[in-house]
Enzyme design. Structure first.
Site, PDB file in Angstrom:
ATOM      1  N   ASP A 130      26.404  27.146 -16.707  1.00  0.00           N
ATOM      2  CA  ASP A 130      26.660  27.218 -18.149  1.00  0.00           C
ATOM      3  C   ASP A 130      25.682  28.192 -18.794  1.00  0.00           C
ATOM      4  O   ASP A 130      24.462  28.036 -18.666  1.00  0.00           O
ATOM      5  CB  ASP A 130      26.516  25.829 -18.777  1.00  0.00           C
ATOM      6  CG  ASP A 130      27.152  25.761 -20.154  1.00  0.00           C
ATOM      7  OD1 ASP A 130      28.150  26.474 -20.393  1.00  0.00           O
ATOM      8  OD2 ASP A 130      26.676  24.981 -21.000  1.00  0.00           O
ATOM      9  N   HIS A 137      25.109  30.778 -32.285  1.00  0.00           N
ATOM     10  CA  HIS A 137      24.764  29.433 -31.821  1.00  0.00           C
ATOM     11  C   HIS A 137      23.277  29.349 -31.483  1.00  0.00           C
ATOM     12  O   HIS A 137      22.597  28.381 -31.862  1.00  0.00           O
ATOM     13  CB  HIS A 137      25.604  29.081 -30.595  1.00  0.00           C
ATOM     14  CG  HIS A 137      25.217  27.791 -29.941  1.00  0.00           C
ATOM     15  ND1 HIS A 137      25.363  26.567 -30.559  1.00  0.00           N
ATOM     16  CD2 HIS A 137      24.690  27.532 -28.709  1.00  0.00           C
ATOM     17  CE1 HIS A 137      24.941  25.608 -29.742  1.00  0.00           C
ATOM     18  NE2 HIS A 137      24.535  26.168 -28.629  1.00  0.00           N
ATOM     19  N   GLU A 203      31.139  20.857 -27.327  1.00  0.00           N
ATOM     20  CA  GLU A 203      30.712  22.249 -27.363  1.00  0.00           C
ATOM     21  C   GLU A 203      31.923  23.128 -27.083  1.00  0.00           C
ATOM     22  O   GLU A 203      32.533  23.036 -26.009  1.00  0.00           O
ATOM     23  CB  GLU A 203      29.611  22.534 -26.332  1.00  0.00           C
ATOM     24  CG  GLU A 203      28.265  21.969 -26.737  1.00  0.00           C
ATOM     25  CD  GLU A 203      27.117  22.524 -25.908  1.00  0.00           C
ATOM     26  OE1 GLU A 203      25.974  22.500 -26.401  1.00  0.00           O
ATOM     27  OE2 GLU A 203      27.359  22.992 -24.778  1.00  0.00           O
ATOM     28  N   GLU A 205      33.599  26.066 -25.820  1.00  0.00           N
ATOM     29  CA  GLU A 205      33.296  27.120 -24.862  1.00  0.00           C
ATOM     30  C   GLU A 205      34.581  27.630 -24.223  1.00  0.00           C
ATOM     31  O   GLU A 205      35.638  27.016 -24.323  1.00  0.00           O
ATOM     32  CB  GLU A 205      32.368  26.607 -23.746  1.00  0.00           C
ATOM     33  CG  GLU A 205      31.058  26.028 -24.241  1.00  0.00           C
ATOM     34  CD  GLU A 205      30.031  25.859 -23.132  1.00  0.00           C
ATOM     35  OE1 GLU A 205      30.121  26.591 -22.120  1.00  0.00           O
ATOM     36  OE2 GLU A 205      29.141  24.993 -23.280  1.00  0.00           O
ATOM     37  N   ARG A 241      23.171  14.806 -27.474  1.00  0.00           N
ATOM     38  CA  ARG A 241      22.055  15.551 -28.058  1.00  0.00           C
ATOM     39  C   ARG A 241      20.749  14.764 -28.029  1.00  0.00           C
ATOM     40  O   ARG A 241      19.672  15.347 -27.868  1.00  0.00           O
ATOM     41  CB  ARG A 241      22.388  15.942 -29.501  1.00  0.00           C
ATOM     42  CG  ARG A 241      23.627  16.793 -29.666  1.00  0.00           C
ATOM     43  CD  ARG A 241      23.501  18.117 -28.941  1.00  0.00           C
ATOM     44  NE  ARG A 241      24.643  18.989 -29.218  1.00  0.00           N
ATOM     45  CZ  ARG A 241      24.842  20.149 -28.631  1.00  0.00           C
ATOM     46  NH1 ARG A 241      24.007  20.584 -27.714  1.00  0.00           N
ATOM     47  NH2 ARG A 241      25.890  20.873 -28.930  1.00  0.00           N
ATOM     48  N   GLN A 244      19.492  14.752 -24.414  1.00  0.00           N
ATOM     49  CA  GLN A 244      19.078  16.122 -24.091  1.00  0.00           C
ATOM     50  C   GLN A 244      17.731  16.462 -24.728  1.00  0.00           C
ATOM     51  O   GLN A 244      16.853  17.062 -24.081  1.00  0.00           O
ATOM     52  CB  GLN A 244      20.148  17.105 -24.556  1.00  0.00           C
ATOM     53  CG  GLN A 244      19.861  18.568 -24.258  1.00  0.00           C
ATOM     54  CD  GLN A 244      20.952  19.495 -24.801  1.00  0.00           C
ATOM     55  OE1 GLN A 244      21.959  19.047 -25.332  1.00  0.00           O
ATOM     56  NE2 GLN A 244      20.743  20.791 -24.664  1.00  0.00           N
ATOM     57  N   THR A 261      32.470  17.504 -18.268  1.00  0.00           N
ATOM     58  CA  THR A 261      32.851  18.821 -18.773  1.00  0.00           C
ATOM     59  C   THR A 261      34.353  18.941 -18.587  1.00  0.00           C
ATOM     60  O   THR A 261      34.857  18.749 -17.483  1.00  0.00           O
ATOM     61  CB  THR A 261      32.140  19.939 -17.990  1.00  0.00           C
ATOM     62  OG1 THR A 261      30.722  19.790 -18.122  1.00  0.00           O
ATOM     63  CG2 THR A 261      32.552  21.311 -18.486  1.00  0.00           C
ATOM     64  N   GLU A 368      25.543  21.943 -34.985  1.00  0.00           N
ATOM     65  CA  GLU A 368      25.460  22.988 -36.000  1.00  0.00           C
ATOM     66  C   GLU A 368      26.200  22.595 -37.274  1.00  0.00           C
ATOM     67  O   GLU A 368      25.704  22.816 -38.387  1.00  0.00           O
ATOM     68  CB  GLU A 368      26.050  24.293 -35.470  1.00  0.00           C
ATOM     69  CG  GLU A 368      25.294  24.914 -34.312  1.00  0.00           C
ATOM     70  CD  GLU A 368      26.029  26.122 -33.756  1.00  0.00           C
ATOM     71  OE1 GLU A 368      25.956  27.196 -34.388  1.00  0.00           O
ATOM     72  OE2 GLU A 368      26.692  25.976 -32.722  1.00  0.00           O
TER      73      GLU A 368
END
Length: 420
Positions: A130, A137, A203, A205, A241, A244, A261, A368
């Site tokens: 990743d 970002h 997220e 992506e 989060r 993490q 994922t 965000e």
């Protein structure tokens, strides 16, 4: 005159004859997995097309790559074979070609309604990496956690930052995601919190699927890197989060990331995306020679994130972004991954990192959008700071052409409570 298929394809369909993305499916619950391409509301069974000896070009004639339970063997063959397959399929599916159009028996065997099939992971993913390739970002995360003095670290402008992920927990769209449990920041005078994550996030992506790999010790030249990319999928790298934030120093993400994922089932090839190539952002300072491309390009892929709370019938759009916002290109990511001699293998997955744009509505995660929970996001009257149990998150991505749409389908997952 625009290419058209004998199969009726709605103008808003993600899967016109100009696309033909590859996936793996089961036509019935007891069937064996096999490769297919999406065309309108159907899946074309490539094992049936191969059995009918219709892949008769010099590179695919007598190949068993479409009789495999995944696409790894096909993607390993390289761009000449991919182009040959695409030309064959576009001809077979075109309105003017009778071979499949006028063969009722073969049509019955090879064209399966998409509503009937079970879609599976398209490749066996040996390794997953990743990246952290969006400047917007990166800057927003830096502002949240480090403040305005130094939001983007110096190394970020010189190399595509990345970490090694966990391939075993990459799942297909539609798979439920169990809320992870783990440690989080302690309150003053207390031990670390342990329990279900309180800051579960999506997220936004995309990810490249690696085609031919490279030998150990032999890097991929930046100007040949595109030949090692079979195509692109949507990807949601779910993130806890709070877990993490407590664990990531000094070695980076671990349990806050590796619980799940999600990827979309259809791989859109670079050939299909080529009409939507666009100039990549100017990189300042200029990259080192091994990352300097003769042509530096991104792709104009519109991306959306929808969240549907359990109590709602309709989802709310929370993000509109675009793949073209990436600072580090897909090819730079791949070339950098190999510059130390690391060997990539067919089917490896390379995530872009969260794709955020310059506007507030283009922020690619709740971290965000809510500024790490300082603000709330309204979903048709329901407030969210982070994801709640029962929330369903769906990504879509598409490119608008002249009278057609190149799309990726959907990448979705629903949060379910932690196991006791």
């Amino acid at each position: 005159m625009a290419l058209k298929s004998f199969i009726e394809v709605h103008p808003d369909s993600h899967f016109p004859i100009q696309n033909l993305p590859y996936g793996v499916f089961k036509p019935q619950p007891g069937s064996s997995p096999r490769p297919g391409v999406a065309i309108g509301d159907y899946v074309l069974d490539l094992s049936e097309i191969a059995s009918a000896a219709l892949f008769n070009g010099p590179l695919l004639n007598n190949s068993d790559c479409f009789h495999q339970p995944n696409l790894n063997k096909f993607v390993s063959l390289g761009r000449p074979a991919w182009k040959e397959a695409r030309a064959t399929l576009q001809k077979l599916l075109s309105a003017t070609e009778p071979t499949l159009r006028d063969n009722a028996t073969l049509r019955e065997k090879s064209l399966v309604p998409m509503s009937r099939v079970e879609l599976l992971l398209p490749v066996q993913i040996g390794d997953y990496t990743d990246f952290f390739s969006s400047l917007h970002h990166t800057k927003n995360c830096g502002l949240i956690f480090r403040g305005s003095q130094n939001p983007v670290l110096e190394n970020w402008y010189h190399l595509p930052v990345a970490y090694h992920g966990r391939a075993s927990s990459v799942v297909i769209s539609g798979t439920d995601i169990v809320r992870p449990r783990g440690q989080a920041h302690p309150t003053p005078g207390s031990p670390p919190y342990f329990g279900p994550s309180r800051k579960l996030d999506f997220e936004l992506e995309m990810a490249t699927i690696v085609g031919p790999g490279n030998d150990l010790g032999k890097p991929v030249d930046i100007n040949n890197a595109a030949d090692h990319i079979f195509g692109v999928v949507l990807m949601n790298d779910w993130s806890a989060r709070d877990i993490q934030a407590w664990e990531y120093i000094p070695l980076g993400p671990f349990l806050g990331k590796n619980f799940g994922t999600t990827i979309s089932p259809w791989i859109v090839t670079l050939e299909a995306l080529e009409p939507f190539a666009c100039e990549a952002p100017k990189q300042d300072p200029p990259p080192l020679p091994y990352l300097t491309e003769k042509v530096s390009k991104n792709y104009d892929v519109a991306l959306e994130v929808h969240i549907k709370p359990a109590e709602h019938e309709k989802p709310s759009v929370v993000t509109r972004s675009n793949l073209k916002h990436l600072y580090w290109t897909l090819t730079q990511q791949l070339a950098h991954h190999t510059i130390n001699g690391c060997n990539l293998r067919p089917g490896d997955l390379l995530g872009t990192g969260t794709i955020s744009g310059p506007e507030q509505e283009s922020r690619g995660c709740l971290l965000e959008l809510t500024w790490n929970g300082q603000n709330t996001l309204s979903l048709n009257g329901v407030d969210r700071k982070f994801l709640e149990d029962g929330d369903e998150v769906t990504f879509t991505g598409y490119c608008k052409g002249d009278g057609y749409t190149i799309g990726f389908g959907k990448c979705s997952g629903r949060i379910i409570p932690s196991a006791p």
